[in-house]
Write an enzyme that holds these catalytic residues in place. Structure first.
Site, PDB file in Angstrom:
ATOM      1  CB  SER A 100       4.480   0.841   6.440  1.00  0.00           C
ATOM      2  OG  SER A 100       4.920   1.925   5.632  1.00  0.00           O
ATOM      3  N   GLY A 110      -7.124  -1.725   7.840  1.00  0.00           N
ATOM      4  CA  GLY A 110      -7.995  -1.243   6.766  1.00  0.00           C
ATOM      5  C   GLY A 110      -9.248  -0.579   7.296  1.00  0.00           C
ATOM      6  CG  ASP A 138       1.056  -0.792   9.692  1.00  0.00           C
ATOM      7  OD1 ASP A 138       0.426  -1.748  10.173  1.00  0.00           O
ATOM      8  OD2 ASP A 138       0.604  -0.040   8.796  1.00  0.00           O
TER       9      ASP A 138
HETATM   10  P1  13P Z   1      -6.546   2.132   5.830  1.00  0.00           P
HETATM   11  O1  13P Z   1      -6.018   2.026   4.450  1.00  0.00           O
HETATM   12  O2  13P Z   1      -7.990   1.791   5.896  1.00  0.00           O
HETATM   13  O3  13P Z   1      -6.273   3.466   6.453  1.00  0.00           O
HETATM   14  O4  13P Z   1      -5.785   1.037   6.725  1.00  0.00           O
HETATM   15  C1  13P Z   1      -4.543   1.323   7.297  1.00  0.00           C
HETATM   16  C2  13P Z   1      -3.884   0.126   7.872  1.00  0.00           C
HETATM   17  O5  13P Z   1      -4.454  -0.924   8.039  1.00  0.00           O
HETATM   18  C3  13P Z   1      -2.474   0.268   8.233  1.00  0.00           C
HETATM   19  O6  13P Z   1      -1.933  -0.929   8.665  1.00  0.00           O
HETATM   20  O1  G3H Z   2      -1.477  -0.909   5.580  1.00  0.00           O
HETATM   21  C1  G3H Z   2      -0.641  -0.233   4.986  1.00  0.00           C
HETATM   22  C2  G3H Z   2      -0.452   1.166   5.383  1.00  0.00           C
HETATM   23  O2  G3H Z   2      -1.461   1.976   4.836  1.00  0.00           O
HETATM   24  C3  G3H Z   2       0.931   1.625   5.026  1.00  0.00           C
HETATM   25  O3  G3H Z   2       1.061   1.844   3.660  1.00  0.00           O
HETATM   26  O4  G3H Z   2       3.203   0.709   3.039  1.00  0.00           O
HETATM   27  O5  G3H Z   2       2.282   2.617   1.678  1.00  0.00           O
HETATM   28  O6  G3H Z   2       3.259   3.019   3.954  1.00  0.00           O
HETATM   29  P1  G3H Z   2       2.538   2.053   3.042  1.00  0.00           P
HETATM   30 ZN    ZN Z   3      -2.816  -2.600   7.664  1.00  0.00          ZN
END
Ligand code: 13P
Ligand code: G3H
Ligand code: ZN
Length: 311
Positions: A50, A213, A83
């Site tokens: 991310s 998610g 991400d």
């Molecule tokens: P979770 O919080 O369910 O692990 O989802 C992660 C996600 O969607 C990252 O983009």
């Molecule tokens: O969907 C989000 C991911 O769990 C990443 O989370 O932005 O805290 O790294 P983050």
């Molecule tokens: Zn996500």
């Protein structure tokens, strides 16, 4: 093997009907736990960072670590993916630094703005041979579901999904069918809208579908965290059976971060409590890395069906 793109991966997963796990990376131990699992399972794997992970770990460190993984495991197809890219500049930075897939998440904007921003990223990414994941629909948290009358509006509209893909040229689409980020996904019985997934697949059969998610909030990991001092009461994720059903119903990419956070935390917490005199980070981080590996292996073998699908 050099890094591959999600396009190559999804070609195989769509044809053979399984899902690829996309696991969030933030540091060395998490990354090693994931790729060690992929190697032991002979599974393709998507590593995703991310923008906050990139800020934390720094993009050049992340890329070098990912590169090292491809060198250690030349027979495992690995993608490095952005991400939830928040804007064009972040997507461009990742593409310019060698990411082999990016997501632009403009789902918080209205439809036309989402189309516009996604299209801007698609144009740049495609000019550089990089596929783009986009998102349509809202991944609600449990609090958001209180208002049942509104909850239908948060799921992805299948007709809009078709229009969105046609207008943007995005390569894969994240949809909202009842999952949400984090450890508190459901108040009652976990439930996914497979009917909506089916309608989306009917309208865009050639577009790989992504489930965000999608952590299970693995009960054993949660229990281990809480047993050794954490306070994470009442957390609930998507059960393995629903994820398995998703992997057989046209979902090509399943995103997991929370379960890795729980594994890391459970490993470290247990080690600290059982070894109060040890202060060598390699010991407790090693414990966490092992637990991450086991968590990822279970998903690849028993849930996503990606084991032995390396190409
Ligand atoms: P979770 O919080 O369910 O692990 O989802 C992660 C996600 O969607 C990252 O983009
Ligand atoms: O969907 C989000 C991911 O769990 C990443 O989370 O932005 O805290 O790294 P983050
Ligand atoms: Zn996500």
């Amino acid at each position: 093997m050099a890094l591959v793109t999600t396009k190559e991966m999804f070609e195989k997963s769509m044809k053979e009907g399984f899902a690829i796990g996309a696991f969030n990376i933030n540091n060395l131990e998490i990354l090693q736990g994931i790729v060690d699992a992929a190697a032991e399972c002979n599974s393709p794997v998507i590593l995703q960072a991310s923008s906050s992970a990139i800020k934390y770990a720094r993009i050049n460190y992340l890329m070098k670590m990912v590169q090292a993984a491809t060198e250690q495991y030349p027979n495992i197809p690995i993608v490095i993916h952005l991400d939830h890219g928040p804007d064009f500049e972040t997507a461009k930075m990742c593409i310019d630094n060698g990411f082999t897939s990016v997501m632009i998440d403009a789902s918080k904007y209205d439809f036309e703005e989402n189309v516009q921003l996604t299209k801007q990223v698609v144009d740049y990414a495609h000019a550089h041979g990089v596929p783009v994941e986009a998102e349509l629909g809202k991944l609600a948290g449990v609090e958001d579901e209180v208002n049942v009358a509104n909850s239908d509006a948060m799921y992805t509209d299948p007709a809009q999904a078709e229009e969105f893909v046609a207008k943007t040229g995005c390569d894969s689409l994240a949809i909202a069918i009842g999952t949400s980020h984090g450890a508190y996904k459901f108040k009652g019985e976990p439930h996914l809208r497979f009917d909506i997934l089916k309608q989306v697949k009917a309208r865009i059969p050639n577009t790989p579908i992504v489930l965000h998610g999608a952590s299970t909030v693995v009960p054993e990991l949660l229990e281990q965290c809480n047993k050794y001092g954490a306070e994470i009461p009442g957390a609930k994720g998507v059960p393995d059976e629903l994820l398995h059903q998703a992997s057989l119903s046209g979902v090509s990419k399943i995103n997991v971060d929370t379960d890795l956070r729980l594994a890391m935390t459970a490993g470290i917490r247990k080690y600290f409590v059982e070894n109060p005199s040890v202060f060598d980070p390699r010991k407790y981080c090693g414990e966490a890395r092992d637990l991450i590996k086991e968590t990822v292996k279970h998903k690849m073998i028993d849930v996503f069906g990606s084991a032995n699908k390396a190409f």
